[in-house]
Design a protein around this motif. Structure first.
Motif, PDB file in Angstrom:
ATOM      1  N   UNK A   1       1.034  -1.424  -0.013  1.00 20.06           N
ATOM      2  CA  UNK A   1       0.148   0.066  -0.077  1.00 20.06           C
ATOM      3  C   UNK A   1       1.006   1.240  -0.004  1.00 20.06           C
ATOM      4  N   UNK A   2       0.801   2.123  -1.003  1.00 18.87           N
ATOM      5  CA  UNK A   2       1.556   3.177  -1.436  1.00 18.87           C
ATOM      6  C   UNK A   2       0.833   4.418  -0.872  1.00 18.87           C
ATOM      7  N   UNK A   3       1.302   5.388  -0.081  1.00 19.04           N
ATOM      8  CA  UNK A   3       0.636   6.539   0.586  1.00 19.04           C
ATOM      9  C   UNK A   3       1.574   7.859   0.758  1.00 19.04           C
ATOM     10  N   UNK A   4       1.078   8.913   0.833  1.00 11.61           N
ATOM     11  CA  UNK A   4       2.220   9.999   1.221  1.00 11.61           C
ATOM     12  C   UNK A   4       2.312  10.231   2.693  1.00 11.61           C
ATOM     13  N   UNK A   5       2.852  11.151   3.216  1.00 12.05           N
ATOM     14  CA  UNK A   5       3.248  11.341   4.465  1.00 12.05           C
ATOM     15  C   UNK A   5       2.021  11.768   5.441  1.00 12.05           C
ATOM     16  N   UNK A   6       1.011  12.032   4.867  1.00  9.99           N
ATOM     17  CA  UNK A   6      -0.190  12.265   5.658  1.00  9.99           C
ATOM     18  C   UNK A   6      -0.592  10.865   6.357  1.00  9.99           C
ATOM     19  N   UNK A   7      -0.322   9.714   5.874  1.00 10.92           N
ATOM     20  CA  UNK A   7      -0.788   8.547   6.239  1.00 10.92           C
ATOM     21  C   UNK A   7       0.153   7.715   7.222  1.00 10.92           C
ATOM     22  N   UNK A   8       1.481   8.700   7.655  1.00  8.91           N
ATOM     23  CA  UNK A   8       2.577   8.363   8.322  1.00  8.91           C
ATOM     24  C   UNK A   8       1.983   8.095   9.750  1.00  8.91           C
ATOM     25  N   UNK A   9       2.010   6.812  10.304  1.00 13.74           N
ATOM     26  CA  UNK A   9       1.540   6.722  11.814  1.00 13.74           C
ATOM     27  C   UNK A   9       1.909   5.130  12.223  1.00 13.74           C
TER      28      UNK A   9
END
Length: 269
Positions: A183-191
């Motif tokens: 799953x690829x996502x930008x830094x807004x999903x970093x948790x």
């Protein structure tokens, strides 16, 4: 116009078998119901051109805007739009057009000028009422699932709900697939919490890290989901949310996703 007519014809062939059969009334039959095909044409017109329902050209379609709204609502309650989307995903999968090894996720803000459910003070529009479209696609940008939330909801809170919203994608032999490998996502999903939740589902997160310099390289792989969001906003009804009822807006969103899947089948992208 020729392309729109072709899309409408191909959509109707798939939609017609999904529409629930109306119960016939013998004692007080009333007027004959408006043709479902005409209602679909009116719904597509509103989706593409963002005209108020009352301004739908009745002389052009032979059906009023109120009737089109009711069909949109009734078919949404019957799950017709979701079934249509799942059927087109299965056709794409059977044709080898889906890359479910990787999934891409992103969101976009829209104005919600009339308020309603699933709206909130938008942090990017001076706290005016807004909503968010949360989208997950395959590696090529084919929309797999969408969620509508208030504009003040953080993106990361919808990461797991989006993954869970992916329907069983049929079309090939074997068990229907519901989980991507990455799953690829930008830094807004970093948790950390959500990375662990993804790992518990057998999904490897490829998410940009907060506080790190830009240039992770994920942008070269994530751009299809941003392109799909731009495609969704080409449907003018999805640029601004006019519906107070979130189920009506979600129905428009599901229909737009189905059209994008149909274009994929036709080789338009």
């Amino acid at each position: 116009m020729r392309d729109e007519a072709t899309v409408s014809e191909e959509l109707w062939k798939r939609l017609a078998p999904l529409i629930p059969v109306r119960e016939r009334r013998f004692r007080y039959p009333g007027r004959l119901p408006v043709d479902d095909r005409a209602a679909l044409e009116g719904i597509l017109w509103v989706l593409r051109n963002d005209v108020p329902w009352r301004e739908l050209p009745t002389t052009l379609f032979g059906v009023s805007g109120v009737t089109c709204w009711r069909r949109l609502r009734d078919w949404a309650e019957a799950g017709v739009w979701q079934k249509l989307h799942e059927q087109l995903l299965a056709e794409c999968n059977a044709a080898g057009l889906l890359d479910l090894h990787r999934a891409l996720i992103d969101s976009s803000h829209i104005h919600a000028l009339k308020g309603g459910s699933e709206t909130g003070p938008s942090p990017v529009n001076r706290a005016h009422p807004g909503s968010k479209h949360h989208l997950i696609t395959d590696a090529t940008g084919v929309p797999l699932a969408t969620i509508v939330t208030g504009g003040n909801r953080h993106d990361v809170t919808q990461l797991i709900p989006l993954v869970e919203a992916i329907p069983p994608i049929r079309g090939r032999r074997g068990r229907p697939r519901r989980r991507p490998r990455y799953l690829l996502a930008d830094r807004a999903y970093d948790h950390v919490k959500y990375r662990r939740l993804l790992a518990a589902r057998g999904i490897t997160p490829a998410i940009a890290r907060r506080g790190k310099p830009h240039g992770s390289g994920l942008g070269t792989q994530r751009w299809p989901v941003e392109r799909t969001i731009a495609w969704l906003h080409q449907f003018r009804r999805l640029r601004t949310r006019w519906e107070r009822r979130v189920d009506i807006h979600q129905a428009f969103l599901s229909l737009a996703c189905s059209i994008i899947c149909l274009r994929k089948l036709r080789g338009s992208f």
